[in-house]
Design an enzyme around this catalytic site. Sequence first.
Site, PDB file in Angstrom:
ATOM      1  CG  ASP A  16      -4.811   5.141   2.544  1.00 19.59           C
ATOM      2  OD1 ASP A  16      -4.897   4.759   3.740  1.00 19.59           O
ATOM      3  OD2 ASP A  16      -3.761   5.577   2.046  1.00 19.59           O
ATOM      4  CB  CYS A  64      -0.997  -0.004   1.164  1.00 21.78           C
ATOM      5  SG  CYS A  64      -0.307   0.257   2.802  1.00 21.78           S
ATOM      6  NE  ARG A  95      -4.478   1.468   1.429  1.00 22.73           N
ATOM      7  CZ  ARG A  95      -4.292   2.050   0.259  1.00 22.73           C
ATOM      8  NH1 ARG A  95      -5.202   1.897  -0.694  1.00 22.73           N
ATOM      9  NH2 ARG A  95      -3.232   2.781   0.016  1.00 22.73           N
TER      10      ARG A  95
END
Length: 161
Positions: free
Chosen positions: A124, A8, A14
């Site tokens: 996100d 990520c 994440r």
Amino acid sequence: MLNVLFVCLGNICRSPMAEAVLRHKIRESGLEAEISVDSAGTGDWHTGKPPHGGTRELLDRYGISYAGLVARTVQPEDLDRYDFIVCMDRSNEANVRKLAGGSGARIMGLMDLLPDEAFREVPDPYFTGNFDEVYRLVDAGCEALLFRLKEEISGKRTAGE
């Protein structure tokens, strides 16, 4: 052994969540000797830091360990070290593909594993704050990825590798 790297942006929300979730599923399946998991980010802002508080809180709620997880950035050698590089969004995937050049790594988006899901990227939560939605997507994506990894392991066993 199959090696998986989740990617990520900053490696605090994440991708460490996905790493922890997949490790948990691997442990439950008894496949620790056959699959390894790591995570990294394309940016270096959080290098050396633990997962975001929202990620830690959510993983605690589900009884999933994140012990030892610290942020790091994707390195060129990762493209040779990992069999599957699973990106959380298209921007991270593009950055990894650029870094990969002619590498043989299998690079994909986590949401590619969930073709019926409305989301095409994992949002996100650093910006949205919605860690629950991210967990739902990560959990389903990791389940689909584990199924794929089990098929690959089974194929290798059948081939006598």
